[in-house]
Each structure stands twice: as structure tokens, then as C-alpha cells.
Enzyme design. Structure first.
Site, short mmCIF file in Angstrom:
data_model
loop_
_atom_site.label_atom_id
_atom_site.label_comp_id
_atom_site.label_asym_id
_atom_site.label_seq_id
_atom_site.Cartn_x
_atom_site.Cartn_y
_atom_site.Cartn_z
N ALA B 71 0.82 -1.20 0.00
CA ALA B 71 0.00 0.00 0.00
C ALA B 71 0.86 1.25 0.00
CB ALA B 71 -0.92 -0.01 1.22
N THR B 72 2.00 1.16 0.66
CA THR B 72 2.89 2.31 0.69
C THR B 72 3.30 2.70 -0.73
OG1 THR B 72 3.68 1.69 2.88
CG2 THR B 72 5.10 3.15 1.60
N ASN B 153 -6.83 3.53 10.55
CA ASN B 153 -6.17 2.35 11.11
C ASN B 153 -6.09 2.35 12.64
OD1 ASN B 153 -4.47 4.52 10.00
ND2 ASN B 153 -2.79 3.44 11.00
N GLN B 181 -7.64 -0.39 5.31
CA GLN B 181 -8.34 -0.95 6.48
C GLN B 181 -9.82 -1.20 6.19
OE1 GLN B 181 -6.82 -1.98 9.13
NE2 GLN B 181 -4.83 -0.97 8.95
N SER B 201 -3.99 -3.39 0.38
CA SER B 201 -2.81 -4.16 0.76
C SER B 201 -3.26 -5.54 1.21
CB SER B 201 -2.09 -3.44 1.90
OG SER B 201 -0.89 -4.08 2.20
N ALA B 202 -2.72 -6.58 0.55
CA ALA B 202 -3.21 -7.94 0.79
C ALA B 202 -3.01 -8.41 2.24
CB ALA B 202 -2.52 -8.91 -0.17
N HIS B 203 -1.91 -7.99 2.85
CA HIS B 203 -1.62 -8.56 4.18
C HIS B 203 -2.56 -8.04 5.27
CE1 HIS B 203 0.74 -5.31 6.34
NE2 HIS B 203 0.88 -4.86 5.12
N CYS B 326 4.64 1.18 12.54
CA CYS B 326 5.89 1.86 12.23
C CYS B 326 6.21 2.93 13.26
CB CYS B 326 5.83 2.47 10.85
SG CYS B 326 4.23 3.13 10.47
C1 LIG Z 1 -4.29 2.87 6.43
C2 LIG Z 1 -3.01 2.24 6.00
N1 LIG Z 1 -2.43 2.62 4.86
C3 LIG Z 1 -1.27 2.07 4.43
C4 LIG Z 1 -0.63 1.10 5.16
C5 LIG Z 1 0.67 0.55 4.65
O1 LIG Z 1 0.52 -0.72 4.12
P1 LIG Z 1 1.72 -1.55 3.54
O2 LIG Z 1 2.36 -2.22 4.69
O3 LIG Z 1 1.13 -2.53 2.60
O4 LIG Z 1 2.64 -0.61 2.84
C6 LIG Z 1 -1.21 0.66 6.36
C7 LIG Z 1 -0.54 -0.37 7.19
O5 LIG Z 1 -0.04 -0.11 8.28
C8 LIG Z 1 -2.42 1.25 6.79
O6 LIG Z 1 -3.00 0.87 7.94
#
Ligand SMILES: Cc1ncc(COP(=O)(O)O)c(C=O)c1O
Lengths: 320, 400
Positions: B71-72, B153, B181, B201-203, B326
């Protein structure tokens, strides 16, 4: 960067076993009431430091016997993360049996050291060093209360980095002498800014009166002023230490360094000291020069002669 | 017992997902872009996976759902390409985001700011929610992009994406939503919501880590972030992550199939946990339940610092969080707590529990006990509840 910076670990793994044990079972956690203090023939002191809104707060209880100023009992209560609890506990322990005057000398560094498992491995990761500072500050407050004075009176110097306890005057001196221009350099030289990082620039965990970035800016300004003044010919004897170092560096740059570098070496100026009517310039040879026999004879003579000619008759060059 | 209540950070991979991915490591490992049977073996599974992903967000076939690495990456792509396509060219100079976006959006906005783009950070209300009318108030003819997350989130708060989509469409402004989310927790339909770009984001929904996607509406294509061998229609080059895409497809299918279960059964467990923690005195939850994703609670226990609480819970085998993963190494307080205007004393006390369809009733019982034990122990240590002699002026409420 590098391998250790690329994948974060958990900060908990960096806590010493002692910290972990104290987090689970703080020994001096508790309160002393007026009645309990009275029963010990002691005066109750209750001092607070920190705030929940800042993330950590501690209340320190001392029972002090008035005839000898001895802290006969010392307990704490603390709002904060595990290291704040462990630091508070250690601080309370270190106070026990000491006189109030002795207790004031306990610093956050003593607290951190007391929580180490082995003497050379820090008890907490850098960003948690901050927690031990609170332990130190609350002692001063308790002592101030007992003595009826202001807590600031125990601090002889302005401390810029509380985690590493680096004073304003030390920082100013180190920045000037070493001509530091970056935060990383300051941290490498002094450890200031290595811990909670609040002292680096505004916007950190804690607001400060003066930040490391201010000190760099101050030095930068000073250097600019020097360059502006360079036209005026001041004699070497009238120069400030910074100007002297700059002047020596300039002469070496223009006359000597190139020669050394061609031979695979180099040199650096370590210090300039006034010694009676002499100016002793301490230097160190680098690279190939450091092992070269002529560096203590021919080259040295050349350096000294050039500096004498350009700057001052009374210069002596001393290689280390 | 070990209980995982940090599903907003990442989730367990669904065993069916894992099973579908497995053949693509040692048997069907061909590069889909090659010309041989090894490559062909991957085509049908990839196509099916893509169809599942499209179906999961109701994307029409003419639009693009580009698979990314996370997602990042998807969020970075949107912001950096908006910069190249709109800001650098001087066509526009402004973007709007919420003040509680994930760091992968906030940091991009700050980066654009450093390049001269103006950024509006929209505030949340006291319930932790962005109100759609605030978006409309800040849009100008120089606004290139509005980016508002679908579900927060930290709190689980659901933002009014449909209304914001409507506003952006009417004003002709591009609209991106970080729906990381939201997938599997609320119905997500890109057409109903009028979004131009959507990140996933799949995970976060029981798929593998390292696979994300960016939905791009037809006609709103962006300059690629990854130039190269023209995979993904040239929008995002790089050899396809075959196993990852297959896994994401399966995970999406499962997420859609279990959406009802998430919204009812998981909610029931969450509500039970929430009722139990709220029964502890001096405990607060932000965002009313009905305005939240069914799996999340952000709760504050007065006098109990968040990291200390995590430590006590962890000792009892329970995984929770104080903020986004993070940021949890940071000293700072939970940004949402600050944005919400929560009482300053509570800023460092927030704990997030996030459940999943794998959370069991027994686990919730266990967690309720553990939370009570931890709060009792830590309040016993806490200066917030400590004795002070009569006349003692508490110095604990002033900041230092
Ligand atoms: C709202 C939101 N956006 C983006 C991300 C980032 O996801 P990814 O780990 O796939 O880069 C997260 C994950 O912490 C998230 O909660």
C-alpha cells in the site's frame, strides 16, 4: 544506514535483564504516608515531576531524618513506560541511606549505569535514556523542597542535552574547536542528541530553551563574521582561538598540505595553546606521514618555519 | 495462550490463500511474460486472481487495478505522479488530505510540500471522523487531489467516502482513498463511491505481505512510478509477483465471502471486549461503535501508559498496539488522540485492539481477564492514583 539500520528490532530486546526485572517487580514502588514518616522520626517529602500529558510522570516519597538529613526511606509511584518504572525504582533505591546533599549528586547517568547487567552495555536503548532524566529531576525537586530552595539552584550549568548531560558551555567549545557543522558530528563528539533527540531541534518530545541547531547556527554566524573581518589584519596574538586555528589552517593549506598529500599523507591541527610567550601548535600526522622519519625532522622544520614567517615568530609546532 | 489482537498491523495468512500460492514457488515458477509453457502455466491463475480482485471492489473491466508491492507504494505512486503530472507542470498547486492519514500518505504530502505544493490537512471531529463538508470548503480551482482514507487504522473510524467522492466529482477534483483498512470490513464499491484511485494491501485481509494494489479509473491514468519492461500494461513494470497476486486474489475472495461474518460475528466479539473494558473505571473509547469498523477499539485507561500496558499484555501472551506499527518505537503520543483533542492526560494511554475473523470467543475471555490484571497492576504503580499528604500541591499536571 547499513545492515543494522535496515530492519528495526523491538526496543524491548535492548533492555537489560535488570530493567526487565524491575519493570515486572519494582522493589521501591509504593507510598510513604505522614503517619509512617512520623513513626520513623522523619519528615515526609513528596515531590512530583513530569506529566501524564508528556508521557511520563513520577512522584517520589522520602522520609528524611531532620538531625542528619539522611533519607531513611524512599519510594516512588510512576506513570510511564517500563523503563520509566525501572528508572524510578533504581533512583529510589540509590537515594536510600544517603544524605539529601549526596542524593542531589545522583544523575540520570548513575541511574542508567545501575541498571546495566554488564558495565559496558547500556541498560536501555538510546530513545529511552530520556526516562532516567525524569528520575534525576525529581530528586532535585525533593531536595529543593526539603531545603526550601529553588530546584534550579542545584544546577550550576545550563544543560542542553539532559540525557547525556552535556552543558551549553561544553557544546559551544566543542563545536568551535572542532569546527562542527552537522548534528551528527556534535553527537559523535559529545553524545548530545544521541538519545531522546528532544535537544536537536524544536518539535521533539520535550520543548527546550536552546537546541543544537541553534548552536550550529550561532557558530555559522560567527564564522561568517570572521570571514567578513578577515580583511582587517589582526596579529596572531590578537586573534581568537577560532581565528588562530583558521589562520594556521589557511597557511598549511596554501603551503604545506599539497606537499604532504602528494606523498600520501596529511596532517591535522589538534589544538593551539599559549605557553608563556609561545604559541604551541599541536598537530598530528595522518596517512603516510605518521610513519615517516622525516615527519619529525625535515617536514616539521618546514611547517614551523612557514608558520613563523607567515604568522608569528613565537610559534612552535609540536607533533603528537 | 497466545492471542493476536493486532490485525490492523497485519493478519494471519488464510490457509486457503497459502495453499493456492504454494504451486507458484517450486512448480509453476515461470515468468508470465516469457514464451513457453512455464509462463503459460501462470496465465489462467493470474487472470482469475485479477478477476477476484476486480470483483472485490466492483471495478469495471475498463478500469485498471495495478498490482504493486504494498500500500505504501500505491500511495507513493498517486502522490508522486500527481506531482509530476499536475504540480510540476504548473496546472495545479494544492492537495487535500486528512490529518490522520497513514504515514505513507502524510509523508508523501510533506514531500510534495517541500517541493512547493500546498497541502491542506483536514481536521477530524471529536468522534475522530472527517466531515465531508470540510473537504468541500477547502477545494479550489488549483486543487489537484483529495486523499482521504476509508477507514482509519488507529480508531477504526469510517470516513464518509461516498459523500466526499460525490463532492470531488462535482468539483472536478481527483479523489484517492487509502482503503487498506476497509477491505473485508465494510462494503467497498469504487463505482458507488466515485473514487478515481484506491489503495489496498493484501496482508491486511489475510493475504501475503508485499502485495498491494492501486485501482485507477479509466481516463485517470498516472505517470508510472516504475518504468521498465512494460508489465501491468506499462503502468507498473517489474516481473509479476505471481504467487502474491494469486494469494491476493484468493484473499480478496475470502474477504468478500466473510464480510457478513466480520460485520456481525466479529463485531459481537469486539463489542463484548469493549463492554468489558469500559466496565473498568476511568476508561474511554473514541468514536462511537456504529461509526467504526467492526474489528477495532482504541481505548484509553487513565493512568496507564500505553507501552507499559503493551508490555504487561505481552507478558500474558497478548499482542495489541499503541499506534501504527511503524510509529510504535517512537516516544510520541498517538497522533489520533492528539487530533481528536482528547484530554491531554490520555494522549499516552491509548491501546488498540484489532480483531479478525480468526479471533475466538475464548480468546476474548482470556483478554478481558488479562486487561483487568494489567490495569490493576499498572494503576497500582501509577503516580496518577498515588497517595499525597494533605495540602500537597500536585506537580503532575503541568507539562515539562
Ligand atoms: C491505512 C493504512 N495505509 C497504508 C498502510 C501501509 O501498508 P503496507 O504495509 O502494505 O505498505 C497501512 C498499514 O499499516 C495502513 O493501515
Amino acid at each position: 544506514m547499513g545492515i543494522d539500520s535496515l530492519i528495526g528490532g523491538t526496543i524491548w530486546d535492548e533492555y537489560s535483564d535488570k530493567v526487565t526485572q524491575l519493570m515486572a517487580n519494582p522493589k521501591n514502588m509504593g507510598e510513604i504516608t505522614e503517619e509512617q514518616a512520623a513513626a520513623m522520626g522523619a519528615k515526609l517529602i513528596v515531590a512530583d515531576f513530569g506529566a501524564e500529558s508528556c508521557g511520563d510522570a513520577v512522584r517520589l516519597y522520602w522520609a528524611v531524618t531532620p538531625n542528619d538529613d539522611i533519607i531513611v526511606e524512599s519510594k516512588f509511584k510512576s506513570f510511564g513506560c517500563g523503563t520509566a518504572i525501572a528508572s524510578s525504582d533504581t533512583m529510589a533505591e540509590l537515594c536510600k541511606g544517603k544524605s539529601v546533599d549526596e542524593a542531589v549528586k545522583i544523575t540520570n547517568i548513575d541511574v542508567e549505569k545501575a541498571m546495566r547487567d554488564t558495565p559496558d552495555k547500556p541498560a536501555v536503548p538510546p530513545q529511552k535514556m530520556h526516562c532516567s532524566v525524569m528520575a534525576y529531576d525529581v530528586i532535585k525537586k525533593a531536595a529543593a523542597q526539603y531545603k526550601g530552595v529553588d530546584a534550579a539552584s542545584f544546577e550550576a550549568e545550563i544543560i542542553v542535552c539532559e540525557c547525556a548531560r552535556i552543558s551549553l558551555s561544553t557544546l559551544r567549545e566543542v563545536i568551535r574547536i572542532n569546527e562542527l557543522t552537522t548534528i551528527e558530528q556534535i553527537t559523535d563528539y559529545t553524545k548530545a542528541g544521541a538519545f531522546c533527540k528532544s535537544c536537536i531541534r524544536p518539535g521533539g518530545h520535550e520543548a527546550k530553551d536552546i537546541y543544537l541547531v541553534d548552536l550550529l547556527a550561532e557558530y555559522e554566524k560567527e564564522k561568517l563574521a570572521l570571514i567578513a573581518d578577515a580583511g582587517d589584519s589582526v596579529s596572531f596574538a590578537q586573534m581568537t582561538i577560532v581565528q588562530r586555528i583558521k589562520a594556521v589552517d589557511k597557511v598549511i593549506d596554501e603551503n604545506i598540505r599539497q606537499m604532504l598529500i602528494m606523498d600520501g599523507g596529511n596532517m591535522e591541527i589538534l589544538d593551539i595553546k599559549e605557553n608563556g610567550s609561545n604559541f604551541d601548535i599541536y598537530i598530528r600526522y595522518l596517512g603516510a606521514c605518521s610513519g615517516c622519519a622525516s615527519s619529525s625532522t625535515g617536514t616539521l622544520y618546514a611547517i614551523e618555519a612557514t608558520l613563523k614567517e607567515r604568522l608569528d615568530e613565537n610559534i612552535r609546532v609540536i607533533p603528537l | 495462550m497466545r492471542v493476536y489482537l493486532d490485525n490492523n498491523a497485519t493478519t494471519i495468512v488464510d490457509p486457503h490463500v497459502f495453499e493456492e500460492m504454494e504451486p507458484f514457488f517450486v512448480q509453476k515458477y515461470g515468468n508470465p511474460n516469457s514464451l513457453h509453457q512455464f509462463a503459460s502455466d501462470t496465465h489462467k491463475p493470474l487472470k482469475e486472481a485479477m478477476q477476484k480482485i476486480y470483483a472485490g471492489i466492483h471495478a469495471p473491466n475498463e478500469d485498471s487495478v495495478v498490482i504493486t508491492s504494498c500500500a505504501t507504494e500505491s500511495n507513493n505512486w498517486v502522490f508522486k505522479s500527481i506531482y509530476f503530472d499536475y504540480i510540476l507542470t504548473g496546472r495545479k498547486n494544492h492537495i487535500i488530505i486528512s490529518e490522520v492519514e497513514h504515514p505513507s500518505v502524510i509523508a508523501c504530502a510533506r514531500f510534495l510540500e517541500s517541493k512547493g505544493c500546498k497541502v491542506t490537512y483536514l481536521p477530524i471531529n471529536s468522534e475522530g471522523i472527517i466531515e465531508a463538508h470540510t473537504v468541500s470548503a477547502f477545494i479550489t480551482d488549483k486543487t489537484a487531489l483529495v486523499s482521504i482514507m476509508w477507514v482509519n487504522n488507529e480508531t477504526g473510524a469510517i470516513f464518509p467516502i461516498h459523500e466526499i467522492g460525490e463532492i470531488c466529482k462535482a468539483k472536478g477534483v481527483l479523489f484517492h482513498t487509502d482503503a487498506v483498512q476497509a477491505i473485508g470490513k465494510v462494503p467497498v464499491d469504487v463505482q458507488l463511491a466515485n473514487v478515481d484511485y484506491l489503495t489496498m494491501s493484501a496482508h491486511k485481509f489475510h493475504g501475503p505481505k508485499g502485495v498491494g494494489a492501486l485501482y485507477i479509473k479509466k481516463g485517470k491514468e498516472l505517470t508510472p512510478l516504475f518504468h521498465g519492461g512494460s508489465q501491468m500494461g506499462g503502468l507498473r513494470s517489474g516481473t509479476l509477483n505471481v504467487a502474491g497476486i494469486v494469494g491476493m486474489g484468493k484473499a480478496m475472495e475470502q474477504a468478500i465471502d466473510s464480510l457478513d461474518f466480520e460485520m456481525h460475528d466479529v463485531k459481537e466479539l469486539r463489542d463484548r471486549l469493549e463492554d468489558a473494558v469500559l466496565a473498568i473505571k476511568d476508561t474511554f473509547v473514541v468514536t462511537p461503535r456504529e461509526k467504526r469498523a467492526s474489528n477495532t477499539i482504541l481505548v484509553s485507561f487513565r493512568g496507564v501508559e500505553g507501552e507499559a500496558m503493551l508490555w504487561d499484555l505481552n507478558r500474558q501472551g497478548i499482542a495489541a498496539s499503541t499506534g501504527s506499527a511503524c510509529a510504535s518505537e517512537d516516544l510520541e503520543s498517538n497522533p489520533v488522540m492528539e487530533a481528536i483533542g482528547a484530554e491531554a492526560d490520555l494522549a499516552h494511554t491509548a491501546i488498540r485492539f484489532s480483531l479478525s475473523r480468526y479471533t475466538t470467543s475464548e480468546e476474548i475471555d482470556f483478554v478481558i481477564d488479562a486487561v483487568n490484571t494489567a490495569v490493576e497492576r499498572l494503576r497500582g504503580i501509577s503516580s496518577s492514583y498515588a497517595y499525597a499528604p494533605e495540602g500537597h500541591e500536585s506537580g503532575l499536571s503541568v507539562g515539562h
